[in-house]
Design an enzyme around this catalytic site. Sequence first.
Site, mmCIF file in Angstrom:
data_model
loop_
_atom_site.group_PDB
_atom_site.id
_atom_site.type_symbol
_atom_site.label_atom_id
_atom_site.label_comp_id
_atom_site.label_asym_id
_atom_site.label_seq_id
_atom_site.Cartn_x
_atom_site.Cartn_y
_atom_site.Cartn_z
ATOM 1 N N PRO A 204 23.452 -34.306 56.205
ATOM 2 C CA PRO A 204 22.656 -35.284 55.459
ATOM 3 C C PRO A 204 21.567 -35.895 56.342
ATOM 4 C CG PRO A 204 24.990 -35.698 55.141
ATOM 5 C CD PRO A 204 24.880 -34.621 56.172
ATOM 6 N N THR A 209 15.268 -32.237 51.903
ATOM 7 C CA THR A 209 14.422 -32.628 50.781
ATOM 8 C C THR A 209 12.966 -32.769 51.239
ATOM 9 O OG1 THR A 209 16.325 -33.827 49.922
ATOM 10 C CG2 THR A 209 14.217 -34.285 48.909
ATOM 11 N N GLU A 424 30.886 -29.088 77.436
ATOM 12 C CA GLU A 424 30.146 -27.879 77.044
ATOM 13 C C GLU A 424 29.658 -27.106 78.266
ATOM 14 O OE1 GLU A 424 30.339 -26.793 74.085
ATOM 15 O OE2 GLU A 424 31.221 -28.654 73.340
ATOM 16 N N ASP A 499 39.603 -26.305 70.787
ATOM 17 C CA ASP A 499 39.602 -25.189 71.735
ATOM 18 C C ASP A 499 41.020 -24.698 71.987
ATOM 19 O OD1 ASP A 499 36.908 -25.545 72.015
ATOM 20 O OD2 ASP A 499 37.056 -26.697 73.878
HETATM 21 P P1 ADP Z 1 18.299 -34.493 53.480
HETATM 22 O O1 ADP Z 1 17.694 -34.053 52.203
HETATM 23 O O2 ADP Z 1 18.482 -33.361 54.467
HETATM 24 O O3 ADP Z 1 19.539 -35.273 53.329
HETATM 25 P P2 ADP Z 1 15.880 -35.951 53.671
HETATM 26 O O4 ADP Z 1 14.913 -34.841 53.612
HETATM 27 O O5 ADP Z 1 16.078 -36.695 52.416
HETATM 28 O O6 ADP Z 1 17.276 -35.450 54.209
HETATM 29 O O7 ADP Z 1 15.463 -36.915 54.838
HETATM 30 C C1 ADP Z 1 15.502 -38.292 54.680
HETATM 31 C C2 ADP Z 1 14.388 -38.947 55.427
HETATM 32 O O8 ADP Z 1 14.543 -38.796 56.817
HETATM 33 C C3 ADP Z 1 13.039 -38.353 55.121
HETATM 34 O O9 ADP Z 1 12.478 -38.920 53.994
HETATM 35 C C4 ADP Z 1 12.256 -38.693 56.368
HETATM 36 O O10 ADP Z 1 11.751 -39.990 56.298
HETATM 37 C C5 ADP Z 1 13.296 -38.649 57.449
HETATM 38 N N1 ADP Z 1 13.288 -37.367 58.166
HETATM 39 C C6 ADP Z 1 14.277 -36.454 58.201
HETATM 40 N N2 ADP Z 1 13.948 -35.409 58.992
HETATM 41 C C7 ADP Z 1 12.706 -35.645 59.440
HETATM 42 C C8 ADP Z 1 11.799 -34.922 60.284
HETATM 43 N N3 ADP Z 1 12.126 -33.745 60.830
HETATM 44 N N4 ADP Z 1 10.592 -35.475 60.518
HETATM 45 C C9 ADP Z 1 10.254 -36.657 59.994
HETATM 46 N N5 ADP Z 1 11.053 -37.376 59.195
HETATM 47 C C10 ADP Z 1 12.273 -36.894 58.913
HETATM 48 ZN ZN ZN Z 2 35.114 -26.988 73.638
HETATM 49 MG MG MG Z 3 18.287 -34.578 50.361
#
Ligand code: ADP
Ligand code: ZN
Ligand code: MG
Length: 607
Positions: A204, A209, A424, A499
């Site tokens: 998450p 998205t 690691e 492990d």
């Molecule tokens: P997911 O759908 O994977 O749960 P989202 O795409 O909804 O995550 O990400 C939530 C928020 O986190 C985005 O709206 C953005 O503001 C921030 N975010 C996540 N990854 C990045 C990234 N690589 N660069 C910039 N902002 C990011």
């Molecule tokens: Zn390990």
């Molecule tokens: Mg999402």
Amino acid sequence: MNLKSKNYLILLSLLLLLVILYLGMQEIYKGQTVSLEDFLLAVKNNQIKTIIFKSDSEIIAETKDGKILKTTKDPAESLTQIFKDYGISSSTIFNLEIKKETTGLKEISLAFLFNILPFLLVAWIFWQFFKQAQRGTTQIFTFGKSGIKVYNPNDPDRVTFKDVANLEEAKQELMEVVEFLKNPEKFFKIGARIPKGVLLVGPPGSGKTLLARATAAEAGVPFFYISGSEFVEMFVGVGASRVRDAFAVAKKNQPCLLFIDELDAIGKIRGVGLTGGHEEREQTLNQILVEMDGFEKGTRIVVLAATNRPDVLDPALLRPGRFDRKIVLELPDIKAREEILKIHLRDKKISKINLRQVAERTPGFSGADLANLCNEAAILAARRNKEFITQKELLDSIEKVLLGPERKTKAYSQKEKEIAAYHEAGHAIVAHYLKYSNPVQKISIISRGRAGGYTLKLPTEEKSFYFKKEFLDELASMLGGYAAEKLVFGDITTGASNDLEIATDLAKQLVIRFGMSEKLGPVSLTRRSPTFIGPEFFEKEYSEKTAETIDEEVRNIINQALDRSLKVLEIKRDKLEKLSQVLIKKEVIEQKQFEKLIAEPKGSLEI
Ligand code: ADP
Ligand code: ZN
Ligand code: MG
């Protein structure tokens, strides 16, 4: 500007147009109505320039000084006859310009404008209100509708790849999708197989998205969005019908991107009792498969889907011609975190900040956490009546985000990070110096589910059988994490439990299946169970006494492996320290970097 205000603008300009046209028409037919007598007199006196028959009875005339006269005649009598009867000379008639008014386009369109358009307008306005009302109140009853949302690719608030930090590999893969959506004909012409579905997998907040939206914006195509969590409904079949509807909408708007977010949430119904969530889930997923299989050649839709849980995904989804591409997003490493912070502080007022330091203190934070952190810092700065966000606000907000109610991913402390790094590094060093263990491809200490990190070791080739010494070296590197913790901290953490589980399993297999134990010799002590299919299920084929010996042998093998592991790490303690420090700083190390850092060939220790 959003859709609604655009509608109002269109409405306003239509009204304006109507008013202008109306005034213009008034101008054209403003003419003075006169008696036939007066009209004929004017003709006789050579005052008329043009005569226009509007119909059999209506006559319009323009005088030489530009006035418009209107009159009527008996439709049974011709105008020529009337002129003759009135004694108008043929030379006068000859000088007149006589036109039959064409019931041309202008007439028709004017009639249309004045008679039909107002109705249409009113109907349209009602329709708009109706739609709005429906959206507001009758949502629950619109079962068949997918509730699909659309994002305009030209929205000024859109996100592009520039707004997505890091994730270079993912962006590169998605660029192919973008190119296809921009210019599908190019691909069709040479018969290239186009990706139908791309699956984004990641924890998450890792930007799934975000990436999907950016892809649509880059391609400049509409972006249709449905979320699996919206499929959570009370009745079976609703999810499937929504999927059908969503695909129908997408098909009407090609080329476009259809995004199914939170695929794993589909069909998860709990406690309803009417029907199982299982059935609903099946139906909904099935419908997605049916729709994707039903794409005709030349369909210009790319389906993107996102999930947090690739493990619960139906393998049928991943078959070719469906979601045949998988893009894995990981939590950001220290460098990526710095970049993400930079993006989210772009349009905020900042002063004297050190993003590197913030990145260092936020291992395990997702992109969403970092975005949240920046926002919290801004709020904190405002509350402290500061004009700028400073380093202090950023650091103070870390804790807030850590404790915040919306956190889904687990972050760990500096101490835990250190332990993970040594652990690691231990795996990696042992794997590198022993001859037969698989080479290290990647080391990461970014938390991943339960494990604090992972060391990726892959066999260089697909093998159908293994030597005992290969197993033994593999076992030693499996215990490398445990050994490093013991060596460096003089204590063991719970982080090594996984492990140990795997190592113990493997050691047991050596003893009971492969006859690799000295004491028990070349006997197989297990049978493939006839009631189960697959290699995982074996039946016990030994006595209690043998069982004791087996346990003993397993323990021996494990202990020997641990001893070898400890020896390697003792001898190469300097490398262990060096690698751990780099890991703490960088969090992720790829194969090339790793080999450069160690600067000694693989398998160079004989132990
Ligand atoms: P997911 O759908 O994977 O749960 P989202 O795409 O909804 O995550 O990400 C939530 C928020 O986190 C985005 O709206 C953005 O503001 C921030 N975010 C996540 N990854 C990045 C990234 N690589 N660069 C910039 N902002 C990011
Ligand atoms: Zn390990
Ligand atoms: Mg999402």
